[in-house]
Write an enzyme that holds these catalytic residues in place. Structure first.
Site, PDB file in Angstrom:
ATOM      1  N   ARG A   1     -15.735   3.879   1.620  1.00 13.73           N
ATOM      2  CA  ARG A   1     -14.489   3.175   2.320  1.00 13.73           C
ATOM      3  C   ARG A   1     -15.022   2.963   3.610  1.00 13.73           C
ATOM      4  O   ARG A   1     -14.478   2.066   4.649  1.00 13.73           O
ATOM      5  CB  ARG A   1     -13.040   3.428   2.125  1.00 13.73           C
ATOM      6  CG  ARG A   1     -12.742   5.074   1.791  1.00 13.73           C
ATOM      7  CD  ARG A   1     -11.264   5.265   1.986  1.00 13.73           C
ATOM      8  NE  ARG A   1     -10.753   4.394   2.292  1.00 13.73           N
ATOM      9  CZ  ARG A   1      -9.370   4.672   2.096  1.00 13.73           C
ATOM     10  NH1 ARG A   1      -8.764   5.279   1.002  1.00 13.73           N
ATOM     11  NH2 ARG A   1      -8.670   3.879   3.425  1.00 13.73           N
TER      12      ARG A   1
ATOM     13  N   ASP B   1       0.883  -1.210  -0.034  1.00 18.64           N
ATOM     14  CA  ASP B   1      -0.263  -0.097  -0.263  1.00 18.64           C
ATOM     15  C   ASP B   1       1.290   0.979   0.065  1.00 18.64           C
ATOM     16  O   ASP B   1       1.336   1.726   0.423  1.00 18.64           O
ATOM     17  CB  ASP B   1      -0.798   0.617   1.340  1.00 18.64           C
ATOM     18  CG  ASP B   1      -2.389   1.248   1.188  1.00 18.64           C
ATOM     19  OD1 ASP B   1      -1.925   2.230   0.636  1.00 18.64           O
ATOM     20  OD2 ASP B   1      -2.998   0.256   1.628  1.00 18.64           O
TER      21      ASP B   1
ATOM     22  N   ASP C   1     -10.624  -2.082   5.507  1.00 16.63           N
ATOM     23  CA  ASP C   1     -10.150  -1.387   5.135  1.00 16.63           C
ATOM     24  C   ASP C   1     -10.046  -1.941   3.639  1.00 16.63           C
ATOM     25  O   ASP C   1     -10.710  -2.595   3.195  1.00 16.63           O
ATOM     26  CB  ASP C   1      -8.221  -1.562   5.561  1.00 16.63           C
ATOM     27  CG  ASP C   1      -7.819   0.372   5.473  1.00 16.63           C
ATOM     28  OD1 ASP C   1      -8.407   1.321   5.542  1.00 16.63           O
ATOM     29  OD2 ASP C   1      -6.903   0.609   5.432  1.00 16.63           O
TER      30      ASP C   1
ATOM     31  N   GLU D   1      -1.671  -8.027   2.074  1.00 18.30           N
ATOM     32  CA  GLU D   1      -1.349  -6.432   1.893  1.00 18.30           C
ATOM     33  C   GLU D   1      -0.158  -6.198   2.997  1.00 18.30           C
ATOM     34  O   GLU D   1      -0.796  -6.445   4.116  1.00 18.30           O
ATOM     35  CB  GLU D   1      -2.877  -5.592   1.978  1.00 18.30           C
ATOM     36  CG  GLU D   1      -2.495  -4.193   1.360  1.00 18.30           C
ATOM     37  CD  GLU D   1      -3.595  -3.378   2.580  1.00 18.30           C
ATOM     38  OE1 GLU D   1      -3.689  -2.587   1.471  1.00 18.30           O
ATOM     39  OE2 GLU D   1      -4.339  -4.168   3.366  1.00 18.30           O
TER      40      GLU D   1
ATOM     41  N   SER E   1      -7.004   4.336  -1.690  1.00 25.09           N
ATOM     42  CA  SER E   1      -6.145   2.387  -1.683  1.00 25.09           C
ATOM     43  C   SER E   1      -7.752   2.162  -2.613  1.00 25.09           C
ATOM     44  O   SER E   1      -7.418   1.287  -2.974  1.00 25.09           O
ATOM     45  CB  SER E   1      -6.708   2.152   0.065  1.00 25.09           C
ATOM     46  OG  SER E   1      -5.494   2.479   0.098  1.00 25.09           O
TER      47      SER E   1
ATOM     48  N   HIS F   1       1.943   7.949   5.951  1.00 26.65           N
ATOM     49  CA  HIS F   1       1.214   9.563   6.038  1.00 26.65           C
ATOM     50  C   HIS F   1       1.794  10.051   7.686  1.00 26.65           C
ATOM     51  O   HIS F   1       1.277  11.496   7.651  1.00 26.65           O
ATOM     52  CB  HIS F   1       0.103   8.876   6.690  1.00 26.65           C
ATOM     53  CG  HIS F   1      -1.055   8.456   5.493  1.00 26.65           C
ATOM     54  ND1 HIS F   1      -1.361   9.873   4.668  1.00 26.65           N
ATOM     55  CD2 HIS F   1      -1.577   7.469   4.962  1.00 26.65           C
ATOM     56  CE1 HIS F   1      -2.105   8.986   3.368  1.00 26.65           C
ATOM     57  NE2 HIS F   1      -2.670   8.431   3.901  1.00 26.65           N
TER      58      HIS F   1
ATOM     59  N   ASP G   1       1.551   2.514   3.949  1.00 26.45           N
ATOM     60  CA  ASP G   1       1.007   3.705   3.197  1.00 26.45           C
ATOM     61  C   ASP G   1       0.367   4.804   4.343  1.00 26.45           C
ATOM     62  O   ASP G   1       1.139   5.319   4.841  1.00 26.45           O
ATOM     63  CB  ASP G   1      -0.117   3.183   2.825  1.00 26.45           C
ATOM     64  CG  ASP G   1      -1.178   4.725   3.185  1.00 26.45           C
ATOM     65  OD1 ASP G   1      -1.137   5.264   1.731  1.00 26.45           O
ATOM     66  OD2 ASP G   1      -2.131   4.451   3.913  1.00 26.45           O
ATOM     67  N   LYS G   2       0.305   3.964   5.864  1.00 32.32           N
ATOM     68  CA  LYS G   2      -0.079   4.298   6.764  1.00 32.32           C
ATOM     69  C   LYS G   2       0.761   5.131   7.645  1.00 32.32           C
ATOM     70  O   LYS G   2       1.032   5.906   8.587  1.00 32.32           O
ATOM     71  CB  LYS G   2      -0.614   3.482   7.705  1.00 32.32           C
ATOM     72  CG  LYS G   2      -1.766   3.236   7.369  1.00 32.32           C
ATOM     73  CD  LYS G   2      -2.888   1.779   8.508  1.00 32.32           C
ATOM     74  CE  LYS G   2      -4.217   1.515   6.910  1.00 32.32           C
ATOM     75  NZ  LYS G   2      -4.642   2.205   6.604  1.00 32.32           N
TER      76      LYS G   2
ATOM     77  N   HIS H   1      -0.949  11.359   0.201  1.00 34.06           N
ATOM     78  CA  HIS H   1      -0.547  10.233  -1.217  1.00 34.06           C
ATOM     79  C   HIS H   1      -0.231  11.728  -2.468  1.00 34.06           C
ATOM     80  O   HIS H   1      -0.814  11.993  -2.632  1.00 34.06           O
ATOM     81  CB  HIS H   1      -1.636   9.868  -1.868  1.00 34.06           C
ATOM     82  CG  HIS H   1      -2.339   8.816  -1.138  1.00 34.06           C
ATOM     83  ND1 HIS H   1      -3.937   8.212  -1.540  1.00 34.06           N
ATOM     84  CD2 HIS H   1      -2.236   8.469   0.337  1.00 34.06           C
ATOM     85  CE1 HIS H   1      -4.050   7.173  -0.069  1.00 34.06           C
ATOM     86  NE2 HIS H   1      -3.404   7.341   0.871  1.00 34.06           N
TER      87      HIS H   1
ATOM     88  N   THR I   1      -8.203  -1.362   0.870  1.00 32.70           N
ATOM     89  CA  THR I   1      -7.987  -1.795  -0.159  1.00 32.70           C
ATOM     90  C   THR I   1      -8.419  -3.776  -0.214  1.00 32.70           C
ATOM     91  O   THR I   1      -8.855  -4.504  -0.906  1.00 32.70           O
ATOM     92  CB  THR I   1      -6.272  -2.365   0.142  1.00 32.70           C
ATOM     93  OG1 THR I   1      -5.448  -1.087   0.009  1.00 32.70           O
ATOM     94  CG2 THR I   1      -4.929  -3.627  -0.589  1.00 32.70           C
TER      95      THR I   1
ATOM     96  N   ASP J   1      -1.116   0.220  -5.141  1.00 30.70           N
ATOM     97  CA  ASP J   1      -2.408   1.455  -5.023  1.00 30.70           C
ATOM     98  C   ASP J   1      -2.113   2.267  -5.547  1.00 30.70           C
ATOM     99  O   ASP J   1      -3.210   3.229  -6.469  1.00 30.70           O
ATOM    100  CB  ASP J   1      -3.235   1.420  -3.901  1.00 30.70           C
ATOM    101  CG  ASP J   1      -2.850   1.667  -3.185  1.00 30.70           C
ATOM    102  OD1 ASP J   1      -1.316   1.390  -2.895  1.00 30.70           O
ATOM    103  OD2 ASP J   1      -4.064   1.398  -1.685  1.00 30.70           O
ATOM    104  N   HIS J   2      -1.147   3.142  -4.943  1.00 31.44           N
ATOM    105  CA  HIS J   2      -0.700   4.651  -5.421  1.00 31.44           C
ATOM    106  C   HIS J   2       0.278   5.276  -4.725  1.00 31.44           C
ATOM    107  O   HIS J   2       0.937   4.052  -3.794  1.00 31.44           O
ATOM    108  CB  HIS J   2      -2.012   5.335  -4.946  1.00 31.44           C
ATOM    109  CG  HIS J   2      -2.522   5.520  -3.510  1.00 31.44           C
ATOM    110  ND1 HIS J   2      -1.108   5.997  -2.265  1.00 31.44           N
ATOM    111  CD2 HIS J   2      -3.247   5.089  -2.788  1.00 31.44           C
ATOM    112  CE1 HIS J   2      -1.151   5.401  -1.332  1.00 31.44           C
ATOM    113  NE2 HIS J   2      -2.764   4.687  -1.038  1.00 31.44           N
TER     114      HIS J   2
HETATM  115 ZN   LIG Z   1      -3.293   6.231   2.411  1.00 30.09          ZN
END
Ligand SMILES: [Zn+2]
Length: 491
Positions: free
Chosen positions: A182, A66, A169, A349, A117, A358, A354-355, A450, A171, A396-397
């Site tokens: 989501r 992610d 979540d 995943e 995501s 952030h 990702d988290k 992102h 994904t 995903d991004h």
């Molecule tokens: Zn994110």
């Protein structure tokens, strides 16, 4: 406690696979998922129309890192393996760059240049370009789109979801559920009972003719292996008053909540729900003394103050929860138990790359990138000597962190003073004994954003040759589907 030095990968890698620049068709209306199907907008990677005739994959394992883009991989690679090292998936025979396509909810003919995501998960799971926040539904028209997991299940294959996030979540949800928002994760989210207003959720309540929250939809699905976090979303009553965990037990799920219980499951366990935390699972690594990136301070003379370098250590809060690798190994064991049935589809995943990005926490990211690599290695062990398993590693991004020179390239002139990024900066002491500056520049003080960039895709096994050049993220769905010989729609 400091991590022991990970083994160095000494393989010498030439340039990555070519980005051949194949013709790219622009199809703005392809944001409408059903139109994509109706109008023949289900593109495969360039020049692959004959691929369906190739050998089939009995099993498909999709990894989603992610928030992983080339910068995130380079940060992890530099720290874990050295600047010339390689992850296990770097050695896969096929790789591509994939465009992350996202559209506006109100105007699905207009692109948005940064995905999330949910839109990225839906592209991978269903081959459809949608708007941010949507889970396997179309932008604007809110139509459900069938997912690769559902197609595999309809074909008699076993299915599994493994994640370090909540199972609800974005994904993981994109593979099992269909909902417009989501954040409609559990029954209590559907009418704002947990505090938020959650716009869009009430319309999807079962009592309003909808499919219910994501957790309810997962409970109603028949996925054999569900391992991750998010207990708080399942430990709730549905509209009929039934606790979702109890409901799943009645439907034959073994419920486990720690690593020992997971590893002690009987070999003939048919369905398992593993809930190893209330929400997102704790990450494996943290910065020494909990250090992470912070804004560069300027001294009274306007010069940037030096940034204290730090290393990564094991995160004491990780506890006794199973690692992503342990969850992956157990998922493989359960999905292949007995005669193995018709094969399986498994999505794994590593969510907190990702988290932690952030949160501007590079060590959190790097530890979860290692967890991804460790899990891929576990699958490679499983696939060794087999020719019936397609393994895909995708994302995903993109995300905000990038490597910047530290000290500044311009320290010492001719620019009058060293230049430092305007956002947050971390300086890591790497295992090679060098310093790596990591800048988080998408937000000066708060949560990082992102970013819009292409993402990497790696593939090995039958059908993997279709991963090449420049493709669309949504093409990954067709690569997996055609490798398993599955129809575009559920029969
Ligand atoms: Zn994110």
């Amino acid at each position: 406690m400091t991590r022991t030095t990970p083994p160095r990968n000494s393989s010498n890698h030439g340039p990555a696979g070519s980005n051949a620049g194949s013709p790219v068709r622009i199809a703005r209306w392809c944001g409408l998922g059903l139109l994509m199907v109706a109008a023949g907008c289900t593109f495969g990677p360039p020049g692959t129309s004959q691929a369906a005739a190739q050998d089939r994959a009995r099993n498909v394992i999709l990894f989603v890192g992610d928030g992983v883009d080339d910068s995130q991989l380079t940060i992890g690679r530099n720290y874990l393996l050295g600047a010339d090292g390689a992850f296990s998936f770097d050695d896969f025979p096929h790789r591509a760059a994939a465009k992350v396509l996202t559209v506006e909810e109100e105007s699905p003919d207009k692109p948005q240049y940064v995905g999330d995501s949910a839109s990225g998960g839906t592209a991978l799971s269903a081959g459809v370009v949608t708007s941010r926040g949507r889970i396997a539904t179309t932008a604007g028209s809110d139509e459900d789109v069938v997912t690769i997991l559902e197609l595999a299940e309809a074909a008699g294959k076993r299915t599994g979801i493994v994640t370090t996030a909540s199972l609800t979540d974005a994904t993981p949800a994109s593979f099992v559920a269909h909902i417009s928002r989501r954040f409609c994760e559990g029954p209590m989210d559907m009418d704002g009972a947990r505090g938020g207003t959650m716009p869009g959720c009430p319309e999807d309540k079962k009592s309003n003719g909808g499919p219910g929250s994501i957790a309810e939809q997962i409970a109603d699905a028949d996925v054999e292996v569900l391992l991750g976090g998010g207990k708080r979303h399942f430990d709730q009553a549905d509209e009929g008053g039934a606790n979702l965990i109890d409901k799943m037990k009645e439907r034959g799920y073994a419920v486990v909540e720690n690593a020992v219980q997971l590893s002690s499951l009987a070999e003939d366990t048919e369905k398992v729900l593993g809930l190893f935390g209330s929400s997102t699972l704790p990450v494996e690594w943290s910065g020494e003394n909990q250090l992470r990136a912070r804004p560069v301070k300027l001294s009274s003379d306007g010069q940037p103050e030096p940034v204290e370098p730090f290393s990564c250590v094991e995160n004491p809060a990780f506890g006794e929860r199973p690692t992503l690798e342990a969850m992956t190994r157990q998922a493989l064991a359960l999905l292949t138990a007995g005669d193995g049935g018709e094969g399986f589809f498994l999505m794994v995943e590593s969510a907190s790359i990702d988290k932690q990005a952030h949160a501007a926490n590079p060590c959190g990211q790097i530890g979860e990138t290692q967890a991804l690599d460790d899990s891929v290695k576990a699958v490679l062990e499983f696939a060794m000597g087999r020719d019936d398993t397609l393994i895909v590693v995708a994302s995903d991004h993109g995300h905000s962190p990038q490597i910047v020179p530290y000290p500044s390239m311009f320290a010492g002139g001719p620019v009058p003073q060293p230049q430092y990024p305007p956002g947050k900066l971390a300086v890591l002491e790497t295992l090679e004994g060098s310093l790596m500056g990591i800048s988080y520049g998408s937000n000066k003080l708060g949560i990082e954003e992102h970013i819009g960039t292409q993402i990497p895709v790696f593939a090995s096994g039958p059908g993997a040759e279709r991963v090449r050049g420049l493709m669309r993220q949504s093409d990954v769905f067709d690569v997996m589907r055609e490798a398993m010989g599955l129809p575009r729609e559920r029969k």
